[in-house]
Design an enzyme around this catalytic site. Sequence first.
Site, PDB file in Angstrom:
ATOM      1  CB  THR A 132       4.863   1.130   1.702  1.00  0.00           C
ATOM      2  OG1 THR A 132       5.984   0.276   1.886  1.00  0.00           O
ATOM      3  CG2 THR A 132       3.614   0.300   1.479  1.00  0.00           C
ATOM      4  CB  THR A 154      10.386   7.931   0.286  1.00  0.00           C
ATOM      5  OG1 THR A 154      10.905   7.595   1.570  1.00  0.00           O
ATOM      6  CG2 THR A 154      10.628   9.404   0.013  1.00  0.00           C
ATOM      7  N   GLY A 155       7.083   8.226  -1.238  1.00  0.00           N
ATOM      8  CA  GLY A 155       6.403   8.312  -2.532  1.00  0.00           C
ATOM      9  C   GLY A 155       7.118   9.205  -3.521  1.00  0.00           C
ATOM     10  CB  THR A 163       0.712   4.039   2.016  1.00  0.00           C
ATOM     11  OG1 THR A 163      -0.478   3.933   1.287  1.00  0.00           O
ATOM     12  CG2 THR A 163       1.692   3.102   1.392  1.00  0.00           C
ATOM     13  NE  ARG A 194       3.936  13.711  -0.454  1.00  0.00           N
ATOM     14  CZ  ARG A 194       3.839  12.443  -0.081  1.00  0.00           C
ATOM     15  NH1 ARG A 194       2.704  11.993   0.429  1.00  0.00           N
ATOM     16  NH2 ARG A 194       4.843  11.617  -0.220  1.00  0.00           N
ATOM     17  CG  LEU A 195      -1.567  14.634  -5.372  1.00  0.00           C
ATOM     18  CD1 LEU A 195      -2.061  14.223  -6.750  1.00  0.00           C
ATOM     19  CD2 LEU A 195      -2.677  14.437  -4.345  1.00  0.00           C
ATOM     20  N   GLY A 196       1.292  11.966  -2.813  1.00  0.00           N
ATOM     21  CA  GLY A 196       2.348  10.969  -2.784  1.00  0.00           C
ATOM     22  C   GLY A 196       2.205  10.051  -3.987  1.00  0.00           C
ATOM     23  CG  ASP A 197       4.009   6.203  -3.599  1.00  0.00           C
ATOM     24  OD1 ASP A 197       3.491   6.704  -2.576  1.00  0.00           O
ATOM     25  OD2 ASP A 197       4.605   5.100  -3.593  1.00  0.00           O
TER      26      ASP A 197
HETATM   27  N1  GLY Z   1       3.962   6.171   0.054  1.00  0.00           N
HETATM   28  C1  GLY Z   1       3.053   7.054   0.654  1.00  0.00           C
HETATM   29  C2  GLY Z   1       3.344   8.474   0.407  1.00  0.00           C
HETATM   30  O1  GLY Z   1       4.468   8.818   0.077  1.00  0.00           O
HETATM   31  O2  GLY Z   1       2.447   9.277   0.565  1.00  0.00           O
END
Ligand code: GLY
Length: 308
Positions: free
Chosen positions: A216, A218-219, A165, A193-196
Amino acid sequence: MILLANSEAYPGIEASARRLQAGEEGLRALVEGIKLVELDPRVRTVGYGGWPNVLGEMELDASVMDGDSLRTGAVGALKGYIHPIEVAYKVMTDLNHEILVGEGAAIFANEVNAVAGNNLIEDSKQVWWEKLEQAMTPEQQAAFPNVPLAPLSNNATDPERVRDTTVFLSSDINRKITAATSTSGWAWKYPGRLGDSPIIGAGSYADSRYGACACTHTGEMSIRCSTAHAVVLYMKMGMTLDEAVYEAIRDLDYLKDGYTEGVTIHAIDCHGNHKVVSLNCPGNITYWLWQTGMDKPEERQAEVIMTK
Ligand code: GLY
């Protein structure tokens, strides 16, 4: 003044630094820098040129946070617009809400005259389909997209297409601390899917009284640990910036089940310090730093902690 951003920020970091140096309000300086990252097809995890979801559609996430007012704006799974960061900013300034997703986010983007466009480039489309072809039987290929998507999304996970990201944090001329993020998210993610990145407190948080943090990679992990808010909260409770970041790293490292991979934490405090620590992220992790007194932003090495 300080500006901290992750490695993917290279197309926009100088523009943000120049704007901060000229005395521009911090959040606008970050948004204008991120717009350049969103436009640059060399950055494969953000905006135009990013990776699509499992259906081959571009769904973009972005957020902003103003650390004086604690107002936020975010969009998730936005389709068909070139600058999700600008739409997120307008959620903050033009609405009584903090986050919009999917169709509603697109209706709002149209209403505020956001720049419409197709973010899927030919190379992304080709890589996506090659990856999916490998994960499907010939019968599934013929029936696609009318096939179960969950195993496809899970099995096509590609370590080379990292869940990256772009994240920018700053303290401006008035010591206002702000945060902004933008991403195309996890390559071949399940639709919706929404990430962080659009989830304030997970992928970013800013409070001018203490500092700011953005994550950044793994959300799914920073969502579970509320990592960005945790770092700021740990500082509020009396930890130094370094102590707060290491405590948040311990929180992330506690996660054993679910999808666990790497997370990189970027953080600043209200005294002008910064800290970037990467947990279990493969490869060379760098970040960008600009501070009052520097001619231009410098790319530096993150501290790397490997526990698996
Ligand atoms: N950190 C970005 C995502 O997991 O989408």
